[in-house]
Design a protein around this motif. Structure first.
Motif, PDB file in Angstrom:
ATOM      1  N   PRO A  11     -14.546  28.106  -7.410  1.00 58.31           N
ATOM      2  CA  PRO A  11     -15.106  28.108  -6.059  1.00 58.31           C
ATOM      3  C   PRO A  11     -14.689  26.844  -5.314  1.00 58.31           C
ATOM      4  O   PRO A  11     -14.563  25.782  -5.897  1.00 58.31           O
ATOM      5  N   VAL A  12     -14.465  27.014  -4.042  1.00 57.93           N
ATOM      6  CA  VAL A  12     -14.107  25.867  -3.210  1.00 57.93           C
ATOM      7  C   VAL A  12     -15.403  25.185  -2.788  1.00 57.93           C
ATOM      8  O   VAL A  12     -16.238  25.782  -2.118  1.00 57.93           O
ATOM      9  N   VAL A  13     -15.557  23.971  -3.251  1.00 54.38           N
ATOM     10  CA  VAL A  13     -16.755  23.221  -2.938  1.00 54.38           C
ATOM     11  C   VAL A  13     -16.342  21.959  -2.198  1.00 54.38           C
ATOM     12  O   VAL A  13     -15.478  21.222  -2.656  1.00 54.38           O
ATOM     13  N   LYS A  14     -16.942  21.754  -1.048  1.00 51.32           N
ATOM     14  CA  LYS A  14     -16.622  20.567  -0.261  1.00 51.32           C
ATOM     15  C   LYS A  14     -17.806  19.608  -0.325  1.00 51.32           C
ATOM     16  O   LYS A  14     -18.949  20.036  -0.295  1.00 51.32           O
ATOM     17  N   PRO A  15     -17.522  18.314  -0.396  1.00 48.60           N
ATOM     18  CA  PRO A  15     -18.617  17.333  -0.339  1.00 48.60           C
ATOM     19  C   PRO A  15     -19.338  17.414   0.999  1.00 48.60           C
ATOM     20  O   PRO A  15     -18.770  17.849   1.999  1.00 48.60           O
ATOM     21  N   GLN A  16     -20.564  16.976   1.009  1.00 39.69           N
ATOM     22  CA  GLN A  16     -21.340  16.953   2.249  1.00 39.69           C
ATOM     23  C   GLN A  16     -20.632  16.084   3.282  1.00 39.69           C
ATOM     24  O   GLN A  16     -20.025  15.074   2.948  1.00 39.69           O
ATOM     25  N   GLU A  17     -20.722  16.486   4.539  1.00 41.07           N
ATOM     26  CA  GLU A  17     -20.040  15.760   5.611  1.00 41.07           C
ATOM     27  C   GLU A  17     -20.475  14.297   5.686  1.00 41.07           C
ATOM     28  O   GLU A  17     -19.676  13.422   5.976  1.00 41.07           O
ATOM     29  N   ASN A  18     -21.762  14.015   5.435  1.00 41.71           N
ATOM     30  CA  ASN A  18     -22.221  12.632   5.544  1.00 41.71           C
ATOM     31  C   ASN A  18     -21.601  11.733   4.481  1.00 41.71           C
ATOM     32  O   ASN A  18     -21.609  10.510   4.616  1.00 41.71           O
ATOM     33  N   LEU A  19     -21.036  12.310   3.427  1.00 41.11           N
ATOM     34  CA  LEU A  19     -20.377  11.510   2.397  1.00 41.11           C
ATOM     35  C   LEU A  19     -18.948  11.141   2.791  1.00 41.11           C
ATOM     36  O   LEU A  19     -18.324  10.311   2.148  1.00 41.11           O
ATOM     37  N   LEU A  20     -18.447  11.750   3.841  1.00 36.42           N
ATOM     38  CA  LEU A  20     -17.060  11.523   4.255  1.00 36.42           C
ATOM     39  C   LEU A  20     -16.932  10.499   5.384  1.00 36.42           C
ATOM     40  O   LEU A  20     -15.855  10.322   5.941  1.00 36.42           O
ATOM     41  N   ILE A  21     -18.023   9.816   5.697  1.00 34.83           N
ATOM     42  CA  ILE A  21     -17.996   8.791   6.742  1.00 34.83           C
ATOM     43  C   ILE A  21     -17.454   7.493   6.146  1.00 34.83           C
ATOM     44  O   ILE A  21     -17.924   7.031   5.112  1.00 34.83           O
ATOM     45  N   LYS A  22     -16.448   6.934   6.793  1.00 35.79           N
ATOM     46  CA  LYS A  22     -15.869   5.682   6.307  1.00 35.79           C
ATOM     47  C   LYS A  22     -16.802   4.512   6.596  1.00 35.79           C
ATOM     48  O   LYS A  22     -17.544   4.521   7.578  1.00 35.79           O
ATOM     49  N   THR A  54     -24.326   3.641  -0.792  1.00 37.02           N
ATOM     50  CA  THR A  54     -25.033   4.892  -1.079  1.00 37.02           C
ATOM     51  C   THR A  54     -24.113   6.087  -0.843  1.00 37.02           C
ATOM     52  O   THR A  54     -24.049   7.010  -1.665  1.00 37.02           O
ATOM     53  N   ARG A  55     -23.385   6.080   0.274  1.00 35.65           N
ATOM     54  CA  ARG A  55     -22.448   7.179   0.547  1.00 35.65           C
ATOM     55  C   ARG A  55     -21.339   7.224  -0.490  1.00 35.65           C
ATOM     56  O   ARG A  55     -20.951   8.294  -0.965  1.00 35.65           O
ATOM     57  N   GLN A  56     -20.805   6.071  -0.848  1.00 34.53           N
ATOM     58  CA  GLN A  56     -19.708   6.019  -1.813  1.00 34.53           C
ATOM     59  C   GLN A  56     -20.154   6.553  -3.163  1.00 34.53           C
ATOM     60  O   GLN A  56     -19.452   7.335  -3.796  1.00 34.53           O
ATOM     61  N   ARG A  57     -21.342   6.163  -3.611  1.00 39.78           N
ATOM     62  CA  ARG A  57     -21.857   6.686  -4.889  1.00 39.78           C
ATOM     63  C   ARG A  57     -22.075   8.189  -4.804  1.00 39.78           C
ATOM     64  O   ARG A  57     -21.785   8.919  -5.752  1.00 39.78           O
ATOM     65  N   GLY A  58     -22.582   8.659  -3.672  1.00 37.49           N
ATOM     66  CA  GLY A  58     -22.779  10.094  -3.486  1.00 37.49           C
ATOM     67  C   GLY A  58     -21.468  10.857  -3.520  1.00 37.49           C
ATOM     68  O   GLY A  58     -21.373  11.943  -4.092  1.00 37.49           O
ATOM     69  N   LEU A  59     -20.428  10.284  -2.920  1.00 38.93           N
ATOM     70  CA  LEU A  59     -19.115  10.930  -2.926  1.00 38.93           C
ATOM     71  C   LEU A  59     -18.546  10.979  -4.337  1.00 38.93           C
ATOM     72  O   LEU A  59     -18.012  12.006  -4.768  1.00 38.93           O
ATOM     73  N   VAL A  60     -18.681   9.888  -5.080  1.00 38.28           N
ATOM     74  CA  VAL A  60     -18.209   9.865  -6.469  1.00 38.28           C
ATOM     75  C   VAL A  60     -18.939  10.928  -7.286  1.00 38.28           C
ATOM     76  O   VAL A  60     -18.319  11.684  -8.039  1.00 38.28           O
ATOM     77  N   ASP A  61     -20.257  11.023  -7.125  1.00 38.07           N
ATOM     78  CA  ASP A  61     -21.029  12.037  -7.853  1.00 38.07           C
ATOM     79  C   ASP A  61     -20.583  13.447  -7.472  1.00 38.07           C
ATOM     80  O   ASP A  61     -20.450  14.319  -8.336  1.00 38.07           O
ATOM     81  N   ALA A  62     -20.343  13.682  -6.175  1.00 37.14           N
ATOM     82  CA  ALA A  62     -19.911  15.011  -5.721  1.00 37.14           C
ATOM     83  C   ALA A  62     -18.545  15.370  -6.299  1.00 37.14           C
ATOM     84  O   ALA A  62     -18.328  16.500  -6.746  1.00 37.14           O
ATOM     85  N   ILE A  63     -17.630  14.421  -6.319  1.00 37.14           N
ATOM     86  CA  ILE A  63     -16.298  14.681  -6.869  1.00 37.14           C
ATOM     87  C   ILE A  63     -16.385  14.963  -8.359  1.00 37.14           C
ATOM     88  O   ILE A  63     -15.732  15.885  -8.867  1.00 37.14           O
ATOM     89  N   LYS A  64     -17.197  14.204  -9.074  1.00 37.79           N
ATOM     90  CA  LYS A  64     -17.358  14.445 -10.514  1.00 37.79           C
ATOM     91  C   LYS A  64     -17.967  15.818 -10.766  1.00 37.79           C
ATOM     92  O   LYS A  64     -17.557  16.522 -11.687  1.00 37.79           O
ATOM     93  N   GLU A  65     -18.919  16.210  -9.938  1.00 39.14           N
ATOM     94  CA  GLU A  65     -19.555  17.518 -10.092  1.00 39.14           C
ATOM     95  C   GLU A  65     -18.542  18.637  -9.856  1.00 39.14           C
ATOM     96  O   GLU A  65     -18.488  19.601 -10.617  1.00 39.14           O
ATOM     97  N   ILE A  66     -17.712  18.490  -8.838  1.00 39.47           N
ATOM     98  CA  ILE A  66     -16.688  19.489  -8.542  1.00 39.47           C
ATOM     99  C   ILE A  66     -15.672  19.541  -9.677  1.00 39.47           C
ATOM    100  O   ILE A  66     -15.271  20.611 -10.118  1.00 39.47           O
TER     101      ILE A  66
END
Length: 72
Positions: A11-22, A54-66
Motif C-alpha cells: 500500500p502507498v502510505v504517505k507521511p502526515q503533511e505536518n511532518l513534511l514541514i522544513k 518533534t516533527r523530525q522524530r515523527g517523520l523518522v517513525d513514519a518512515i520506519k513504519e512504512i
C-alpha cells in the motif's frame, strides 16, 4: 515452465503533511542584548528547536513504519 502467483503491491502510505514541514533556516536574532531580550529570544529558539525535533522524530517513525510494513 510457467510460474504464477499472487502479486500484491504494498500500500502507498504517505507521511502526515505536518511532518513534511522544513525547519527554519535561520533563527530570530538578538535585537538589543538586554537580559530580557536574551531570555525571550532564547525561549523562542528553544520552542522552534522543540517543534522541529518533534516533527523530525515523527517523520523518522513514519518512515520506519512504512519500511517495516513494506518488508512484511
Amino acid at each position: 515452465m510457467l510460474l504464477s502467483g499472487c502479486s500484491t503491491a504494498p500500500p502507498v502510505v504517505k507521511p502526515q503533511e505536518n511532518l513534511l514541514i522544513k525547519c527554519p533556516k535561520t533563527l530570530p536574532p538578538l535585537t538589543d542584548g538586554t537580559a530580557r531580550d536574551v531570555v525571550l529570544t532564547m525561549s523562542d529558539w528553544a520552542s522552534q528547536y522543540h517543534d522541529c525535533a518533534t516533527r523530525q522524530r515523527g517523520l523518522v517513525d513514519a518512515i520506519k513504519e512504512i519500511t517495516n510494513a513494506n518488508a512484511q
